[in-house]
Write a protein that holds these residues in place. Structure first.
Motif, PDB file in Angstrom:
ATOM      1  N   PHE A 206       0.848  -1.190   0.000  1.00  0.00           N
ATOM      2  CA  PHE A 206       0.000   0.000   0.000  1.00  0.00           C
ATOM      3  C   PHE A 206       0.890   1.249   0.000  1.00  0.00           C
ATOM      4  CE2 PHE A 206      -2.568  -3.235   2.536  1.00  0.00           C
ATOM      5  CZ  PHE A 206      -3.093  -3.800   1.383  1.00  0.00           C
ATOM      6  N   LEU A 207       0.792   2.109   1.008  1.00  0.00           N
ATOM      7  CA  LEU A 207       1.584   3.341   0.995  1.00  0.00           C
ATOM      8  C   LEU A 207       2.655   3.348   2.088  1.00  0.00           C
ATOM      9  CD1 LEU A 207       1.990   6.243  -0.139  1.00  0.00           C
ATOM     10  CD2 LEU A 207       0.393   7.017   1.642  1.00  0.00           C
ATOM     11  N   VAL A 208       2.226   3.322   3.347  1.00  0.00           N
ATOM     12  CA  VAL A 208       3.155   3.518   4.469  1.00  0.00           C
ATOM     13  C   VAL A 208       4.206   2.410   4.533  1.00  0.00           C
ATOM     14  CG1 VAL A 208       3.318   3.545   6.990  1.00  0.00           C
ATOM     15  CG2 VAL A 208       1.577   4.917   5.857  1.00  0.00           C
ATOM     16  N   ASN A 209       3.775   1.152   4.503  1.00  0.00           N
ATOM     17  CA  ASN A 209       4.740   0.048   4.620  1.00  0.00           C
ATOM     18  C   ASN A 209       5.642  -0.055   3.394  1.00  0.00           C
ATOM     19  OD1 ASN A 209       4.014  -0.693   7.193  1.00  0.00           O
ATOM     20  ND2 ASN A 209       2.557  -2.260   6.543  1.00  0.00           N
ATOM     21  N   ARG A 210       5.125   0.365   2.234  1.00  0.00           N
ATOM     22  CA  ARG A 210       5.954   0.365   1.018  1.00  0.00           C
ATOM     23  C   ARG A 210       7.098   1.363   1.170  1.00  0.00           C
ATOM     24  NH1 ARG A 210       3.700   1.808  -5.098  1.00  0.00           N
ATOM     25  NH2 ARG A 210       5.680   2.564  -5.933  1.00  0.00           N
ATOM     26  N   ILE A 211       6.781   2.580   1.631  1.00  0.00           N
ATOM     27  CA  ILE A 211       7.824   3.603   1.807  1.00  0.00           C
ATOM     28  C   ILE A 211       8.768   3.209   2.944  1.00  0.00           C
ATOM     29  CG2 ILE A 211       8.241   6.021   2.389  1.00  0.00           C
ATOM     30  CD1 ILE A 211       5.550   6.678   1.039  1.00  0.00           C
ATOM     31  N   ILE A 345      12.469   9.075   0.321  1.00  0.00           N
ATOM     32  CA  ILE A 345      11.936  10.143  -0.541  1.00  0.00           C
ATOM     33  C   ILE A 345      11.699   9.637  -1.957  1.00  0.00           C
ATOM     34  CG2 ILE A 345      12.551  12.322  -1.687  1.00  0.00           C
ATOM     35  CD1 ILE A 345      13.960  13.083   1.009  1.00  0.00           C
ATOM     36  N   THR A 346      12.667   8.917  -2.523  1.00  0.00           N
ATOM     37  CA  THR A 346      12.499   8.457  -3.908  1.00  0.00           C
ATOM     38  C   THR A 346      11.329   7.475  -4.025  1.00  0.00           C
ATOM     39  OG1 THR A 346      14.242   6.799  -3.574  1.00  0.00           O
ATOM     40  CG2 THR A 346      14.884   8.851  -4.663  1.00  0.00           C
ATOM     41  N   GLU A 347      11.148   6.598  -3.020  1.00  0.00           N
ATOM     42  CA  GLU A 347      10.010   5.669  -3.072  1.00  0.00           C
ATOM     43  C   GLU A 347       8.690   6.430  -2.901  1.00  0.00           C
ATOM     44  OE1 GLU A 347       8.273   2.358  -4.128  1.00  0.00           O
ATOM     45  OE2 GLU A 347      10.462   2.539  -4.044  1.00  0.00           O
ATOM     46  N   LYS A 377      10.033  17.778  10.654  1.00  0.00           N
ATOM     47  CA  LYS A 377      10.403  17.733   9.233  1.00  0.00           C
ATOM     48  C   LYS A 377       9.156  17.740   8.343  1.00  0.00           C
ATOM     49  CE  LYS A 377      14.885  17.119  10.108  1.00  0.00           C
ATOM     50  NZ  LYS A 377      14.926  16.958  11.557  1.00  0.00           N
ATOM     51  N   GLY A 378       7.972  17.436   8.929  1.00  0.00           N
ATOM     52  CA  GLY A 378       6.705  17.586   8.206  1.00  0.00           C
ATOM     53  C   GLY A 378       6.327  16.464   7.257  1.00  0.00           C
ATOM     54  N   GLY A 379       7.154  15.419   7.159  1.00  0.00           N
ATOM     55  CA  GLY A 379       6.872  14.330   6.222  1.00  0.00           C
ATOM     56  C   GLY A 379       7.908  14.290   5.114  1.00  0.00           C
ATOM     57  N   ALA A 380       7.930  13.206   4.350  1.00  0.00           N
ATOM     58  CA  ALA A 380       8.978  13.003   3.331  1.00  0.00           C
ATOM     59  C   ALA A 380       8.972  14.092   2.263  1.00  0.00           C
ATOM     60  CB  ALA A 380       8.817  11.627   2.688  1.00  0.00           C
ATOM     61  N   MET A 381       7.772  14.490   1.812  1.00  0.00           N
ATOM     62  CA  MET A 381       7.692  15.478   0.735  1.00  0.00           C
ATOM     63  C   MET A 381       7.941  16.901   1.239  1.00  0.00           C
ATOM     64  SD  MET A 381       7.289  13.861  -2.109  1.00  0.00           S
ATOM     65  CE  MET A 381       8.632  12.979  -1.352  1.00  0.00           C
ATOM     66  N   ARG A 382       7.467  17.198   2.452  1.00  0.00           N
ATOM     67  CA  ARG A 382       7.738  18.506   3.043  1.00  0.00           C
ATOM     68  C   ARG A 382       9.248  18.652   3.275  1.00  0.00           C
ATOM     69  NH1 ARG A 382       4.306  22.461   2.811  1.00  0.00           N
ATOM     70  NH2 ARG A 382       2.611  21.525   4.018  1.00  0.00           N
TER      71      ARG A 382
END
Length: 430
Positions: A206-211, A345-347, A377-382
């Motif tokens: 899905f999303l979280v475990n994939r990243i 970040i890349t994933e 840090k606000g999250g990977a994209m932030r």
């Protein structure tokens, strides 16, 4: 929902406008997760039937529910009288009686595809045709679980995180046959339970475990190349993580973490190829499973209140030397942090490009609430936007010799050229 942007609140409102109400619920499977989901419903005013095939599991589910209300009483968030009323809205049962009256069911049986197929066959025979059926899976594809269903449009994933009453995130997983109405119903139901739902598409992890898998694989590669895992832990804790990757695996359970890593990695064989010298696999083979049996990357002894206290383990360090073919090596804190975070970040950018999640904000919200991403840090994209896409591209060029996981994506290249941001490229409510 304080702390969420106006755009994300608007997304939730739009889901609410097309959702069917869930006023009576059922949970199938009364283990730790099932019990947690049950009490979360009951504590938020949704009466719930909790079914299992074994009385001892029902007893465990009720014990989980009772311990949760006891916790709320101690924190003065609930009175004894309110707790009794909440527990009275839970109906433990070994039968399917009353399932014809429920608006939504969450299946929380063990992660076994055959068993889930059998349970869903039974469920479809006893619930209304428009009852929402959700599965709390963490590793199996929604399309695979629901492949034999008569009404697959009302089948959705609701991936809760453990411990359910405490963790705010729920991933709402839309399979290729799941209707938009069912997704909206699941989102609104999760909100009713006091959770923050993030809609994601069906894919391995899905999303979280994939990243998170990309992040833990970066850790495994560092260890293989000779890094001291305690140094890696300290480096990532200095970055702001509540615990480093080795300690995190000990807490999760190394057998569980290793299995999840293998299953998700198999879904992305190019970016996540087999790791020959895998520290998780080695630890598991030596029955070092983490806190659950007192020894993993670290060793654990209970304190006066029974909580496991972490100690350095000479045995673990010696064991890992077996899978460091080039010997031990000193890595700077900066390199460790860059390699760990860049893989994440890349994933994350791949997830946005693949439309697994709708926006950078929703992705970051999921990481902040699901894995304890450093809040400042606000999250990977932030965090990526704070560095700038040009700096991200330069790091990709610096580390791409380590494997395809560090290869810059098309979006990273584009934003590095234009000076654009990930938040503008993947806006909320688009």
């Amino acid at each position: 929902m304080s702390g969420l942007s106006a755009e994300l609140k608007q997304v939730f409102k739009e889901h609410g406008d097309q959702a069917r109400p869930v006023n009576q619920a059922a949970v199938l499977g009364a283990g730790i997760m099932g019990g947690g989901i049950t009490i979360t419903n009951a504590a938020h005013g949704v009466p719930v039937i909790m079914k299992d095939i074994a009385q001892e599991q029902l007893d465990l589910g009720m014990k989980t529910a009772s311990s949760q209300v006891d916790r709320l009483i101690k924190k003065e968030q609930m009175t004894q009288e309110q707790a009794s009323q909440v527990l009275a809205t839970i109906e433990p049962t070994l039968e399917y009686e009353g399932f014809d009256k429920v608006d939504g069911v969450i299946e929380a049986v063990v992660e076994n595809l055959g068993l889930k197929h059998k349970v869903l066959d039974q469920l479809e025979a006893v619930v209304h045709d428009d009852t929402l059926i959700a599965t709390n899976t963490s590793s199996l594809r929604i399309d695979d679980i629901g492949q034999h269903m008569k009404h697959p449009q009302r089948f959705v994933g609701m991936h809760f995180f453990n411990p359910v009453p405490v963790m705010p995130l729920v991933e709402i997983i839309q399979g290729t046959r799941t209707s938009d109405e069912s997704v909206s119903t699941a989102v609104t139901w999760a909100l009713k339970m006091g959770k923050t739902p993030i809609v994601v598409q069906d894919c391995p992890g899905f999303l979280v475990n994939r990243i998170l898998t990309a992040y833990t694989r970066a850790f495994l590669q560092l260890v293989e190349k000779g890094a001291d895992f305690e140094h890696v832990d300290r480096s990532m804790e200095a970055f702001g993580w509540p615990m480093g990757p080795a300690y995190l695996e000990d807490v999760i359970g190394i057998d569980t973490g290793s299995h999840v890593s293998d299953v998700i990695s198999a879904g992305y064989p190019e970016r996540m190829p087999h790791i020959e010298n895998d520290a998780f696999r080695l630890m598991k083979s030596k029955d070092r499973l983490g806190q659950k049996n007192g020894k993993g990357f670290y060793e654990y002894t209970p304190d006066d209140s029974g909580r496991p206290q972490k100690h350095s383990s000479a045995e673990a360090h010696e064991l890992l030397m077996e899978i460091q073919p080039d010997g031990q090596k000193d890595f700077s804190v900066e390199e460790i942090q860059q390699r760990m975070m860049l893989a994440m970040i890349t994933e994350a950018v791949h997830c946005l490009e693949d439309k697994v999640v709708n926006s950078a904000e929703e992705l970051d919200t999921a990481l902040l609430m699901g894995v304890g991403f450093p809040r400042d840090k606000g999250g990977a994209m932030r965090y990526a936007d704070s560095l700038g896409a040009k700096a991200i591209l330069e790091q990709c060029e610096q580390y791409r010799h380590l494997g395809i996981q560090y290869e810059p994506t098309a979006t990273i290249r584009k934003l590095a050229e234009t000076g654009g941001s990930f938040y503008d490229e993947f806006p909320t409510g688009n």
